[in-house]
Scaffold this active site. Sequence first.
Site, PDB file in Angstrom:
ATOM      1  N   GLU A 281      -5.224  64.494  78.254  1.00 46.98           N
ATOM      2  CA  GLU A 281      -4.348  63.360  78.632  1.00 46.98           C
ATOM      3  C   GLU A 281      -5.144  62.062  78.609  1.00 46.98           C
ATOM      4  O   GLU A 281      -4.640  61.015  78.190  1.00 46.98           O
ATOM      5  CB  GLU A 281      -3.719  63.583  80.010  1.00 46.98           C
ATOM      6  CG  GLU A 281      -2.743  64.739  80.053  1.00 46.98           C
ATOM      7  CD  GLU A 281      -1.648  64.654  79.003  1.00 46.98           C
ATOM      8  OE1 GLU A 281      -1.069  63.573  78.813  1.00 46.98           O
ATOM      9  OE2 GLU A 281      -1.376  65.679  78.343  1.00 46.98           O
ATOM     10  N   TRP A 284      -5.039  61.052  75.245  1.00 48.21           N
ATOM     11  CA  TRP A 284      -3.829  60.324  74.826  1.00 48.21           C
ATOM     12  C   TRP A 284      -3.986  58.827  75.086  1.00 48.21           C
ATOM     13  O   TRP A 284      -3.547  57.987  74.307  1.00 48.21           O
ATOM     14  CB  TRP A 284      -2.579  60.854  75.558  1.00 48.21           C
ATOM     15  CG  TRP A 284      -1.937  61.973  74.795  1.00 48.21           C
ATOM     16  CD1 TRP A 284      -2.064  63.308  75.036  1.00 48.21           C
ATOM     17  CD2 TRP A 284      -1.074  61.853  73.642  1.00 48.21           C
ATOM     18  NE1 TRP A 284      -1.335  64.018  74.113  1.00 48.21           N
ATOM     19  CE2 TRP A 284      -0.713  63.151  73.257  1.00 48.21           C
ATOM     20  CE3 TRP A 284      -0.561  60.766  72.920  1.00 48.21           C
ATOM     21  CZ2 TRP A 284       0.126  63.398  72.163  1.00 48.21           C
ATOM     22  CZ3 TRP A 284       0.281  61.018  71.831  1.00 48.21           C
ATOM     23  CH2 TRP A 284       0.611  62.318  71.465  1.00 48.21           C
ATOM     24  N   TRP A 312      20.525  50.837  66.028  1.00 53.51           N
ATOM     25  CA  TRP A 312      20.595  50.869  67.492  1.00 53.51           C
ATOM     26  C   TRP A 312      21.918  50.274  67.937  1.00 53.51           C
ATOM     27  O   TRP A 312      22.447  49.360  67.287  1.00 53.51           O
ATOM     28  CB  TRP A 312      19.464  50.036  68.120  1.00 53.51           C
ATOM     29  CG  TRP A 312      18.082  50.456  67.740  1.00 53.51           C
ATOM     30  CD1 TRP A 312      17.205  49.776  66.948  1.00 53.51           C
ATOM     31  CD2 TRP A 312      17.413  51.656  68.130  1.00 53.51           C
ATOM     32  NE1 TRP A 312      16.032  50.484  66.831  1.00 53.51           N
ATOM     33  CE2 TRP A 312      16.134  51.649  67.546  1.00 53.51           C
ATOM     34  CE3 TRP A 312      17.768  52.751  68.921  1.00 53.51           C
ATOM     35  CZ2 TRP A 312      15.211  52.672  67.709  1.00 53.51           C
ATOM     36  CZ3 TRP A 312      16.845  53.776  69.088  1.00 53.51           C
ATOM     37  CH2 TRP A 312      15.592  53.732  68.492  1.00 53.51           C
ATOM     38  N   ASN A 348       5.287  61.359  84.617  1.00 45.83           N
ATOM     39  CA  ASN A 348       5.341  61.370  83.146  1.00 45.83           C
ATOM     40  C   ASN A 348       6.544  62.132  82.588  1.00 45.83           C
ATOM     41  O   ASN A 348       7.213  61.672  81.660  1.00 45.83           O
ATOM     42  CB  ASN A 348       4.048  61.949  82.573  1.00 45.83           C
ATOM     43  CG  ASN A 348       4.073  61.935  81.056  1.00 45.83           C
ATOM     44  OD1 ASN A 348       4.230  60.894  80.439  1.00 45.83           O
ATOM     45  ND2 ASN A 348       3.958  63.111  80.447  1.00 45.83           N
ATOM     46  N   TRP A 366      14.367  50.851  71.549  1.00 52.88           N
ATOM     47  CA  TRP A 366      13.281  51.227  72.465  1.00 52.88           C
ATOM     48  C   TRP A 366      12.608  50.020  73.098  1.00 52.88           C
ATOM     49  O   TRP A 366      12.053  50.079  74.189  1.00 52.88           O
ATOM     50  CB  TRP A 366      12.242  52.104  71.753  1.00 52.88           C
ATOM     51  CG  TRP A 366      11.581  51.485  70.547  1.00 52.88           C
ATOM     52  CD1 TRP A 366      11.969  51.605  69.253  1.00 52.88           C
ATOM     53  CD2 TRP A 366      10.421  50.635  70.534  1.00 52.88           C
ATOM     54  NE1 TRP A 366      11.126  50.889  68.430  1.00 52.88           N
ATOM     55  CE2 TRP A 366      10.173  50.284  69.187  1.00 52.88           C
ATOM     56  CE3 TRP A 366       9.565  50.138  71.513  1.00 52.88           C
ATOM     57  CZ2 TRP A 366       9.107  49.462  68.799  1.00 52.88           C
ATOM     58  CZ3 TRP A 366       8.505  49.319  71.137  1.00 52.88           C
ATOM     59  CH2 TRP A 366       8.288  48.991  69.786  1.00 52.88           C
ATOM     60  N   TRP A 389       6.790  54.670  74.268  1.00 51.32           N
ATOM     61  CA  TRP A 389       8.210  54.378  73.971  1.00 51.32           C
ATOM     62  C   TRP A 389       8.519  54.721  72.518  1.00 51.32           C
ATOM     63  O   TRP A 389       9.558  55.296  72.206  1.00 51.32           O
ATOM     64  CB  TRP A 389       8.540  52.916  74.282  1.00 51.32           C
ATOM     65  CG  TRP A 389       8.960  52.768  75.704  1.00 51.32           C
ATOM     66  CD1 TRP A 389       8.169  52.395  76.750  1.00 51.32           C
ATOM     67  CD2 TRP A 389      10.253  53.055  76.263  1.00 51.32           C
ATOM     68  NE1 TRP A 389       8.886  52.426  77.915  1.00 51.32           N
ATOM     69  CE2 TRP A 389      10.171  52.820  77.649  1.00 51.32           C
ATOM     70  CE3 TRP A 389      11.469  53.473  75.732  1.00 51.32           C
ATOM     71  CZ2 TRP A 389      11.261  52.995  78.512  1.00 51.32           C
ATOM     72  CZ3 TRP A 389      12.555  53.651  76.584  1.00 51.32           C
ATOM     73  CH2 TRP A 389      12.455  53.415  77.954  1.00 51.32           C
TER      74      TRP A 389
HETATM   75  P1  FAD Z   1      -2.357  62.113  84.690  1.00 48.14           P
HETATM   76  O1  FAD Z   1      -1.432  63.182  84.251  1.00 48.14           O
HETATM   77  O2  FAD Z   1      -3.193  62.383  85.883  1.00 48.14           O
HETATM   78  O3  FAD Z   1      -3.257  61.735  83.431  1.00 48.14           O
HETATM   79  C1  FAD Z   1      -4.538  61.114  83.557  1.00 48.14           C
HETATM   80  C2  FAD Z   1      -4.586  59.826  82.771  1.00 48.14           C
HETATM   81  O4  FAD Z   1      -4.394  60.090  81.384  1.00 48.14           O
HETATM   82  C3  FAD Z   1      -3.516  58.825  83.137  1.00 48.14           C
HETATM   83  O5  FAD Z   1      -3.888  58.099  84.282  1.00 48.14           O
HETATM   84  C4  FAD Z   1      -3.428  57.976  81.886  1.00 48.14           C
HETATM   85  O6  FAD Z   1      -4.458  57.019  81.843  1.00 48.14           O
HETATM   86  C5  FAD Z   1      -3.696  59.005  80.789  1.00 48.14           C
HETATM   87  N1  FAD Z   1      -2.424  59.502  80.234  1.00 48.14           N
HETATM   88  C6  FAD Z   1      -1.696  60.562  80.631  1.00 48.14           C
HETATM   89  N2  FAD Z   1      -0.614  60.729  79.838  1.00 48.14           N
HETATM   90  C7  FAD Z   1      -0.665  59.752  78.919  1.00 48.14           C
HETATM   91  C8  FAD Z   1       0.171  59.373  77.837  1.00 48.14           C
HETATM   92  N3  FAD Z   1       1.283  60.061  77.501  1.00 48.14           N
HETATM   93  N4  FAD Z   1      -0.193  58.296  77.112  1.00 48.14           N
HETATM   94  C9  FAD Z   1      -1.292  57.575  77.405  1.00 48.14           C
HETATM   95  N5  FAD Z   1      -2.120  57.885  78.412  1.00 48.14           N
HETATM   96  C10 FAD Z   1      -1.808  58.953  79.165  1.00 48.14           C
HETATM   97  N6  FAD Z   1       0.793  55.274  80.797  1.00 48.14           N
HETATM   98  C11 FAD Z   1       0.110  54.171  81.141  1.00 48.14           C
HETATM   99  O7  FAD Z   1      -1.045  54.274  81.579  1.00 48.14           O
HETATM  100  N7  FAD Z   1       0.673  52.928  81.002  1.00 48.14           N
HETATM  101  C12 FAD Z   1       1.946  52.762  80.544  1.00 48.14           C
HETATM  102  O8  FAD Z   1       2.392  51.631  80.426  1.00 48.14           O
HETATM  103  C13 FAD Z   1       2.697  53.919  80.208  1.00 48.14           C
HETATM  104  N8  FAD Z   1       3.984  53.829  79.776  1.00 48.14           N
HETATM  105  C14 FAD Z   1       4.672  54.975  79.435  1.00 48.14           C
HETATM  106  C15 FAD Z   1       5.994  54.861  78.958  1.00 48.14           C
HETATM  107  C16 FAD Z   1       6.722  56.012  78.610  1.00 48.14           C
HETATM  108  C17 FAD Z   1       8.123  55.884  78.074  1.00 48.14           C
HETATM  109  C18 FAD Z   1       6.120  57.274  78.747  1.00 48.14           C
HETATM  110  C19 FAD Z   1       6.886  58.529  78.370  1.00 48.14           C
HETATM  111  C20 FAD Z   1       4.827  57.390  79.212  1.00 48.14           C
HETATM  112  C21 FAD Z   1       4.089  56.258  79.548  1.00 48.14           C
HETATM  113  N9  FAD Z   1       2.760  56.350  80.018  1.00 48.14           N
HETATM  114  C22 FAD Z   1       2.063  55.201  80.337  1.00 48.14           C
HETATM  115  C23 FAD Z   1       2.034  57.636  79.986  1.00 48.14           C
HETATM  116  C24 FAD Z   1       2.074  58.492  81.261  1.00 48.14           C
HETATM  117  O9  FAD Z   1       3.377  58.651  81.710  1.00 48.14           O
HETATM  118  C25 FAD Z   1       1.214  57.933  82.393  1.00 48.14           C
HETATM  119  O10 FAD Z   1      -0.083  57.621  81.924  1.00 48.14           O
HETATM  120  C26 FAD Z   1       1.062  58.962  83.526  1.00 48.14           C
HETATM  121  O11 FAD Z   1       2.313  59.361  84.009  1.00 48.14           O
HETATM  122  C27 FAD Z   1       0.240  58.354  84.635  1.00 48.14           C
HETATM  123  O12 FAD Z   1       0.160  59.195  85.739  1.00 48.14           O
HETATM  124  P2  FAD Z   1      -1.211  59.894  86.146  1.00 48.14           P
HETATM  125  O13 FAD Z   1      -2.272  58.879  86.253  1.00 48.14           O
HETATM  126  O14 FAD Z   1      -0.928  60.725  87.355  1.00 48.14           O
HETATM  127  O15 FAD Z   1      -1.482  60.790  84.889  1.00 48.14           O
END
Ligand code: FAD
Length: 474
Positions: A281, A284, A312, A348, A366, A389
């Site tokens: 993650e 990602w 759209w 997420n 989007w 997105w």
């Molecule tokens: P954890 O599950 O603990 O993951 C650890 C870290 O990994 C996160 O803190 C984050 O830095 C990174 N990470 C995890 N999943 C993703 C992902 N899919 N993409 C990129 N990095 C990821 N994340 C953001 O940081 N900023 C945003 O603006 C953002 N917008 C999003 C918009 C949409 C529509 C979706 C579906 C996801 C988005 N995310 C975004 C990704 C993700 O949802 C969040 O990073 C995550 O929920 C953060 O919670 P956590 O720190 O507990 O994640």
Amino acid sequence: MSSTLVWLRDDLRLDDNPALAEGAAADGPLTVVYVLDEESPGIRPLGGATKWWLHHSLESLAADLKEAGNRLVLRRGRANRIIRDLVKETGAARVLWNRRYGGPERAVDAGLKDWAAKEGLEAESFQANLLFEPWTVRNGSGGPYKVFTPFWKACLDSQDPRQPLDAPQQLPAPAKTGERRLPATDTLSDWELLPQRPDWSEGLAKEWTPGEAGAHERLETFLDGPVTEYGTGRDRPGVEGTSRLSPHLRFGEISPFRVWHALRARFPHHAPADVGVFRSEIGWREFCWQLLYENPQLATRNFRPEFDDFAWDKPSAADLRAWQQGRTGYPLVDAGMRQLWQTGWMHNRVRMAAASFLVKNLLADWRTGEEWFWDTLVDADSASNPANWQWVAGSGADASPYFRIFNPVTQSKKFDAAGRYLRAYLPELADLDDKTIHEPWKAADGAGGYPEPVVGLPESRARALETYQKLKDG
Ligand code: FAD
């Protein structure tokens, strides 16, 4: 003794901060500045929730710098001009910063480097916020990866991320008086980053502790518990199964190198598979930044240009408001949107469901959703937000296939079976049984004023598939 200027940006920390460590290792005094730049061309102004975060993060950083014998200088305006002025004011011979990866930000930094070279000053930048510099991860033909799995494999096969640097103990500041004295600073409250009239930040303050200490506490809590069950826990919005590090990483209050090596230290041999899932993650995040680095217009332009012809629909103002306010009539979507409004964060899995509902069931562009998240998420960043997105919409890199339309009812039954998450954010549904809570329209006595669905799932799904099919058929 020559003085040094350290310009902090999305790296609001003392720990593992290479620019700051380099400045501290020099002999002379150090001026540490943060610039609120909303004027340089192309810089995207912060949303409401990130402004709130920034205020508190700067407050925390200023206190930490004070403890190390320094003071944070705050300035507002065009960064290029402000940094030049500060170099003159302080007589600094060196300017140091950690790298940023967005297009407009890189243009500002490159401009300053050119200027410094002409002036005979040293301007140096460091790798601090990404484990793998985007331009170093290349596919067999020397281009950027467009699919996550091979991208991440290439990262893991390359050099191990460096060890994090300890926070400097002492950061000597310029004298308080004299010609080369500590420059004047703005007052943080004058920036008016906090919401007023109305102040909607109570829920954010309850949920978060912005700043470096809060970031490290989150990491410790995660390592002490959820990490070993992350593989399944991360999909359950009703439990604390994820790290909630995202806003801290967004503002650089904790370094990804620190997170990486903390995992390694906690699991020195045979890390459980869950740790690998968590690492990916973080991967990602790296992938999203690489996408932005290669595609500076990621927030406004379809990554796949064929989507420029996608038909759209423009949802009605009422439907859009229902989505924003968590009143669509679909509990998982509504709980998520209310969690976002109340806490500035959304789980997420729910982000995926809520985003899919907007772009597929309501067929909204989007960008409409991206903008709303930009304004309301405390972790909104210019890479992860648009990349995700576009992933949901199908227009992005390694995107979810267009025929994958998240069904919010199936999703909540599967991932929040007992309705814990739904009950936390939808008090009007709290008394429904575990089955009906996912489909409140089936409740015999109605559902306490909870709205009827704004759109039927089967017909809106069929409409979306038809629209996507038309695009495919050209
Ligand atoms: P954890 O599950 O603990 O993951 C650890 C870290 O990994 C996160 O803190 C984050 O830095 C990174 N990470 C995890 N999943 C993703 C992902 N899919 N993409 C990129 N990095 C990821 N994340 C953001 O940081 N900023 C945003 O603006 C953002 N917008 C999003 C918009 C949409 C529509 C979706 C579906 C996801 C988005 N995310 C975004 C990704 C993700 O949802 C969040 O990073 C995550 O929920 C953060 O919670 P956590 O720190 O507990 O994640």
